[in-house]
Enzyme design. Structure first.
Site, PDB file in Angstrom:
ATOM      1  N   ARG A 197     -23.601 -35.002 -12.305  1.00 40.56           N
ATOM      2  CA  ARG A 197     -22.395 -35.731 -12.698  1.00 40.56           C
ATOM      3  C   ARG A 197     -21.206 -35.332 -11.824  1.00 40.56           C
ATOM      4  O   ARG A 197     -20.412 -36.173 -11.412  1.00 40.56           O
ATOM      5  CB  ARG A 197     -22.094 -35.478 -14.180  1.00 40.56           C
ATOM      6  CG  ARG A 197     -23.145 -36.061 -15.123  1.00 40.56           C
ATOM      7  CD  ARG A 197     -22.757 -35.877 -16.581  1.00 40.56           C
ATOM      8  NE  ARG A 197     -23.840 -36.320 -17.460  1.00 40.56           N
ATOM      9  CZ  ARG A 197     -24.770 -35.525 -17.996  1.00 40.56           C
ATOM     10  NH1 ARG A 197     -24.719 -34.220 -17.766  1.00 40.56           N
ATOM     11  NH2 ARG A 197     -25.723 -36.010 -18.758  1.00 40.56           N
ATOM     12  N   VAL A 236     -15.956 -32.401 -16.778  1.00 45.12           N
ATOM     13  CA  VAL A 236     -14.859 -33.138 -16.141  1.00 45.12           C
ATOM     14  C   VAL A 236     -13.801 -32.165 -15.634  1.00 45.12           C
ATOM     15  O   VAL A 236     -13.301 -32.291 -14.504  1.00 45.12           O
ATOM     16  CB  VAL A 236     -14.247 -34.156 -17.117  1.00 45.12           C
ATOM     17  CG1 VAL A 236     -12.969 -34.764 -16.533  1.00 45.12           C
ATOM     18  CG2 VAL A 236     -15.251 -35.261 -17.428  1.00 45.12           C
ATOM     19  N   LYS A 279     -23.391 -24.429 -11.829  1.00 41.84           N
ATOM     20  CA  LYS A 279     -23.710 -24.334 -13.255  1.00 41.84           C
ATOM     21  C   LYS A 279     -25.022 -23.576 -13.357  1.00 41.84           C
ATOM     22  O   LYS A 279     -26.102 -24.140 -13.144  1.00 41.84           O
ATOM     23  CB  LYS A 279     -23.829 -25.714 -13.911  1.00 41.84           C
ATOM     24  CG  LYS A 279     -24.174 -25.614 -15.402  1.00 41.84           C
ATOM     25  CD  LYS A 279     -23.655 -26.774 -16.211  1.00 41.84           C
ATOM     26  CE  LYS A 279     -23.891 -26.513 -17.700  1.00 41.84           C
ATOM     27  NZ  LYS A 279     -23.198 -27.475 -18.564  1.00 41.84           N
ATOM     28  N   LEU A 284      -8.865 -40.570 -18.708  1.00 41.48           N
ATOM     29  CA  LEU A 284      -8.602 -41.300 -17.474  1.00 41.48           C
ATOM     30  C   LEU A 284      -9.468 -42.552 -17.434  1.00 41.48           C
ATOM     31  O   LEU A 284     -10.679 -42.481 -17.650  1.00 41.48           O
ATOM     32  CB  LEU A 284      -8.897 -40.424 -16.256  1.00 41.48           C
ATOM     33  CG  LEU A 284      -8.099 -39.117 -16.159  1.00 41.48           C
ATOM     34  CD1 LEU A 284      -8.550 -38.311 -14.941  1.00 41.48           C
ATOM     35  CD2 LEU A 284      -6.601 -39.386 -16.101  1.00 41.48           C
ATOM     36  N   PRO A 326      -5.359 -36.007 -20.018  1.00 39.69           N
ATOM     37  CA  PRO A 326      -5.578 -37.138 -20.926  1.00 39.69           C
ATOM     38  C   PRO A 326      -6.798 -37.946 -20.491  1.00 39.69           C
ATOM     39  O   PRO A 326      -7.298 -37.779 -19.358  1.00 39.69           O
ATOM     40  CB  PRO A 326      -4.289 -37.950 -20.759  1.00 39.69           C
ATOM     41  CG  PRO A 326      -3.862 -37.677 -19.355  1.00 39.69           C
ATOM     42  CD  PRO A 326      -4.250 -36.249 -19.072  1.00 39.69           C
ATOM     43  N   ALA A 381     -22.754 -22.970 -20.025  1.00 39.54           N
ATOM     44  CA  ALA A 381     -23.490 -23.855 -20.929  1.00 39.54           C
ATOM     45  C   ALA A 381     -22.964 -23.642 -22.341  1.00 39.54           C
ATOM     46  O   ALA A 381     -23.130 -22.563 -22.919  1.00 39.54           O
ATOM     47  CB  ALA A 381     -24.984 -23.552 -20.869  1.00 39.54           C
ATOM     48  N   GLY A 382     -22.290 -24.641 -22.902  1.00 40.26           N
ATOM     49  CA  GLY A 382     -21.820 -24.542 -24.275  1.00 40.26           C
ATOM     50  C   GLY A 382     -20.692 -23.543 -24.453  1.00 40.26           C
ATOM     51  O   GLY A 382     -19.992 -23.173 -23.516  1.00 40.26           O
ATOM     52  N   VAL A 388     -16.523 -30.585 -25.082  1.00 41.88           N
ATOM     53  CA  VAL A 388     -15.059 -30.560 -25.053  1.00 41.88           C
ATOM     54  C   VAL A 388     -14.513 -31.003 -23.695  1.00 41.88           C
ATOM     55  O   VAL A 388     -13.301 -31.076 -23.514  1.00 41.88           O
ATOM     56  CB  VAL A 388     -14.491 -29.163 -25.387  1.00 41.88           C
ATOM     57  CG1 VAL A 388     -14.828 -28.764 -26.796  1.00 41.88           C
ATOM     58  CG2 VAL A 388     -14.961 -28.118 -24.389  1.00 41.88           C
ATOM     59  N   GLU A 405     -19.461 -23.249 -14.152  1.00 41.53           N
ATOM     60  CA  GLU A 405     -19.409 -23.917 -15.459  1.00 41.53           C
ATOM     61  C   GLU A 405     -20.483 -23.337 -16.367  1.00 41.53           C
ATOM     62  O   GLU A 405     -21.665 -23.302 -16.008  1.00 41.53           O
ATOM     63  CB  GLU A 405     -19.623 -25.426 -15.322  1.00 41.53           C
ATOM     64  CG  GLU A 405     -19.537 -26.135 -16.670  1.00 41.53           C
ATOM     65  CD  GLU A 405     -19.885 -27.614 -16.609  1.00 41.53           C
ATOM     66  OE1 GLU A 405     -19.959 -28.248 -17.685  1.00 41.53           O
ATOM     67  OE2 GLU A 405     -20.111 -28.142 -15.502  1.00 41.53           O
TER      68      GLU A 405
END
Length: 222
Positions: A52, A23, A38, A192, A190, A108-109, A19, A106
């Site tokens: 990333r 980002v 994470k 990018l 939105p 996981a899932g 989802v 962050e």
């Protein structure tokens, strides 16, 4: 939480896989000048989500924390660990110190993703007791997934700072989610093009997210 003495520490969760948690996590790390962590990563192709974020923001080493567990297979963490004959021990997922720097964690899932056969992501969130930013899709299907996720968080007494909708802007979903979910929509991110540190920064300024987070942390219930 005392906003004048304690740095903001929050968890980025998603209503589902893919989802846009990574980002959005990068967006928050950049805008809040935070550290990134994470704790559990499944799927290491391309270096995983941590890499990333590092590549996207050119994040220096002192601004990120290595995963506690990183598994090669891009499957649920409980199964990824079993495929490598490893054991994920929830007691090792203790929040790292970040000093006076904000921290973005962050997950996981989604909320009920199993970290082990007996311990789900939401169990870990309850143990951490950090406020959650819930990332959800902007379009079709988001109402059900998001409202179910909010209900699950509320049932555990886990605080929610708000929602970030990721994807093409939608004419009605933000208002409906606020009305039915009882939490604010912090932002709509939105697509990018290109996705870069510069375009993320511009979106942060446009959405006035810095002001929104400062206001949230001065609320009496935080």
């Amino acid at each position: 939480m005392n906003p004048r003495s304690d740095p903001l520490r929050l968890v980025v969760c998603g209503t589902d896989t893919d989802v846009g948690k990574t980002v959005v996590s990068a967006w928050l790390v950049q805008g809040l000048e935070a550290m990134y962590w994470k704790p559990v990563q499944s799927g290491l192709e391309g270096g995983g989500d941590r890499q990333r974020v590092i590549d996207l923001l050119q994040l220096p080493e002192h601004r990120w924390i290595p995963e506690t567990y990183a598994f090669h297979a891009a499957v649920s963490p409980h199964w990824a660990a079993e495929l490598e004959n490893r054991v994920l021990e929830p007691r090792r997922l203790q929040l790292p110190p970040s000093g006076t720097t904000p921290l973005v964690v962050e997950t996981a899932g989604g909320l009920h993703v199993p970290l082990t056969r007996t311990w789900r992501q939401i169990d870990q969130l309850q143990r951490w007791n950090l406020p959650v930013v819930l990332v959800c899709r902007s379009g079709l299907g988001t109402l059900n997934h998001t409202l179910l996720s909010l209900e699950a968080l509320a049932s555990r007494g886990i605080p929610v700072l708000g929602l970030i909708l990721n994807g093409p802007l939608h004419a009605d979903n933000p208002r409906t989610l606020e009305d039915l979910g009882g939490v604010p929509v912090l932002a709509e991110l939105p697509p990018l093009d290109p996705l870069s540190a510069a375009t993320l920064s511009a979106a942060w300024q446009k959405q006035k997210l810095g002001l929104k987070f400062r206001a949230l942390m001065h609320r009496p219930d935080h």
